[in-house]
Scaffold this active site. Structure first.
Site, mmCIF file in Angstrom:
data_model
loop_
_atom_site.group_PDB
_atom_site.id
_atom_site.type_symbol
_atom_site.label_atom_id
_atom_site.label_comp_id
_atom_site.label_asym_id
_atom_site.label_seq_id
_atom_site.Cartn_x
_atom_site.Cartn_y
_atom_site.Cartn_z
ATOM 1 N N CYS A 1 4.582 9.779 0.798
ATOM 2 C CA CYS A 1 3.189 10.455 0.726
ATOM 3 C C CYS A 1 2.911 11.084 -0.272
ATOM 4 O O CYS A 1 3.736 12.190 -0.338
ATOM 5 C CB CYS A 1 2.618 10.960 2.120
ATOM 6 S SG CYS A 1 1.121 11.435 2.057
ATOM 7 N N HIS B 1 9.162 6.749 9.086
ATOM 8 C CA HIS B 1 9.864 6.865 7.790
ATOM 9 C C HIS B 1 11.416 7.268 7.901
ATOM 10 O O HIS B 1 11.712 7.451 9.112
ATOM 11 C CB HIS B 1 9.206 8.215 6.856
ATOM 12 C CG HIS B 1 7.934 7.602 6.235
ATOM 13 N ND1 HIS B 1 7.813 7.831 5.005
ATOM 14 C CD2 HIS B 1 6.746 6.939 6.706
ATOM 15 C CE1 HIS B 1 6.364 7.272 4.643
ATOM 16 N NE2 HIS B 1 6.024 6.796 5.608
ATOM 17 N N HIS C 1 4.700 4.123 12.834
ATOM 18 C CA HIS C 1 4.893 4.032 11.338
ATOM 19 C C HIS C 1 6.126 4.995 11.117
ATOM 20 O O HIS C 1 5.552 6.334 11.203
ATOM 21 C CB HIS C 1 3.541 4.216 10.839
ATOM 22 C CG HIS C 1 3.433 4.564 9.259
ATOM 23 N ND1 HIS C 1 3.241 3.458 8.698
ATOM 24 C CD2 HIS C 1 4.102 5.418 8.520
ATOM 25 C CE1 HIS C 1 3.024 3.648 7.200
ATOM 26 N NE2 HIS C 1 3.805 4.972 7.207
ATOM 27 N N ARG D 1 0.962 -1.158 -0.086
ATOM 28 C CA ARG D 1 0.013 0.121 -0.075
ATOM 29 C C ARG D 1 0.785 1.297 0.039
ATOM 30 O O ARG D 1 0.885 2.072 -0.951
ATOM 31 C CB ARG D 1 -0.834 0.033 1.278
ATOM 32 C CG ARG D 1 -2.118 0.876 1.176
ATOM 33 C CD ARG D 1 -1.596 2.361 1.502
ATOM 34 N NE ARG D 1 -1.281 2.550 2.806
ATOM 35 C CZ ARG D 1 -0.641 3.735 3.206
ATOM 36 N NH1 ARG D 1 -0.559 4.715 2.402
ATOM 37 N NH2 ARG D 1 -0.085 3.860 4.370
ATOM 38 N N ASP D 2 1.527 1.365 1.052
ATOM 39 C CA ASP D 2 2.129 2.728 1.214
ATOM 40 C C ASP D 2 3.306 2.672 0.066
ATOM 41 O O ASP D 2 3.595 4.003 -0.322
ATOM 42 C CB ASP D 2 2.882 2.809 2.638
ATOM 43 C CG ASP D 2 3.127 4.117 3.128
ATOM 44 O OD1 ASP D 2 3.643 4.830 2.310
ATOM 45 O OD2 ASP D 2 3.388 4.554 4.334
ATOM 46 N N ASN E 1 9.626 4.677 3.587
ATOM 47 C CA ASN E 1 9.454 3.856 4.919
ATOM 48 C C ASN E 1 10.562 3.242 5.689
ATOM 49 O O ASN E 1 11.609 2.800 5.020
ATOM 50 C CB ASN E 1 8.158 2.818 4.620
ATOM 51 C CG ASN E 1 6.938 3.304 4.622
ATOM 52 O OD1 ASN E 1 6.302 3.885 5.494
ATOM 53 N ND2 ASN E 1 6.389 3.344 3.610
HETATM 54 ZN ZN ZN Z 1 4.055 5.996 5.614
#
Ligand code: ZN
Length: 315
Positions: free
Chosen positions: A240, A209, A207, A13-14, A249
């Site tokens: 993002c 980065h 979460h 996803r990310d 990430n």
């Molecule tokens: Zn992220």
């Protein structure tokens, strides 16, 4: 043997939503199967958003149906709104994650809603879940919790305020995301402690980065104050699209290596995890993948907890 930490893989996803290329659906199946085979037990497989906004995610329902066939896997999907939640629950996912920005400016840029409107959206999604899929979990990832590329500083009191209201709205967990890679370890410890003081066991994942190279240090800081769920992305894919300058990430391979070397069980076989880079590269030719551990190789004599627990116990 139960793992000590949960590594939640967010690459499909990310990662995939932040790169220019589109991984073919069959490529996603191979990659997700390889991630699962390494022992990962939670994967954020897609974002349920209109295909015109993110063509990389147009096959979200199909990918969800495939992931649901993998035994023991918690299939998680990102949903920015009620419509996305309807589609994700209809596809049968186990867990929804809703991005709610701590920064007022990022909230408008990312989802075109104020933070207060997003709290209402969370309440609506929880009501839909209760009605149609009561077994599904709803969590919030609070983006820009540690700083915002648009507005700069994000007040810690506002993060705590928002976390409290999100739990009141029905979120099962609220995690903190360093969407923009601005966090430092002292801040991570302080903010997780403050949020835990407000919402206790509903404090969710870290979460992080790796924009400024502090991804692992920030994960360790979160671990030190009791966080046990960590989002990470294979090969460090991700960022993002609506937070300019946000990149990368924390790399799953490096995070698993750090924990296993420390004696913290992740449940993930690091060699199989590194092997899962191959289907990622095959599905996205030319896209750079990162990671120090895969580059350097495993140290001579390295005995990870997860692969070698029985042998260690016998010593
Ligand atoms: Zn992220």
């Amino acid at each position: 043997m139960t793992p000590d930490v949960l590594i939640s893989e967010v690459g499909p996803r990310d990662g995939l939503q932040s790169v220019k290329g589109v991984m073919p659906t069959a490529g996603k199946f191979q990659w997700i199967a390889a991630l699962h085979a390494s022992g990962l037990r939670e994967i954020e497989i897609a974002s349920f958003v209109p295909a015109r906004l993110l063509p990389q995610m147009a096959d979200a329902a199909e990918v969800a149906r495939f992931a649901l066939t993998l035994p023991g896997l918690t299939v998680m999907a990102l949903v920015p709104n009620l419509r996305g939640a309807q589609a994700a629950l209809a596809a049968g996912v186990h867990k929804l994650t809703i991005p709610v920005s701590a920064s007022a400016a990022h909230s408008m840029a990312n989802v075109r809603k104020t933070r207060e409107e997003m709290i209402a959206e969370v309440r609506n999604i929880v009501a839909l879940r209760d009605e149609t899929a009561p077994q599904a979990q709803v969590e919030v990832g609070m983006s820009t919790a540690f700083g915002c590329t648009i507005q700069g500083e994000v007040k810690e009191d506002e993060v705590v305020w928002l976390a409290t209201l999100l739990v009141e709205a029905g979120a099962g967990e609220v995690g903190l995301s360093d969407t923009t890679g601005m966090a430092n370890p002292a801040q991570v410890r302080r903010l997780f402690n403050k949020v835990r003081a407000a919402i206790g066991g509903k404090t969710g994942a870290a979460h992080m980065h790796n924009t400024r190279g502090l991804g692992l240090a920030n994960c360790l800081a979160a671990y030190d104050v009791g966080v046990r769920t960590f989002d990470a992305s294979l090969g460090g894919l991700g960022g993002c699209p609506y937070a300019p300058g946000a990149s990368g990430n924390v790399v799953t391979e490096d995070l698993v290596f750090m924990f296993e070397a420390m004696g913290v069980r992740t449940g993930v076989n690091i060699e199989k995890l590194i092997a899962a880079r191959e289907p990622l590269k095959a599905g996205l030719p030319g896209e750079p993948v990162y990671g120090m551990t895969p580059e350097a190789g495993l140290p001579k004599g390295f005995r990870p907890m997860t692969n070698d627990f029985a042998a260690r116990a016998a010593q």
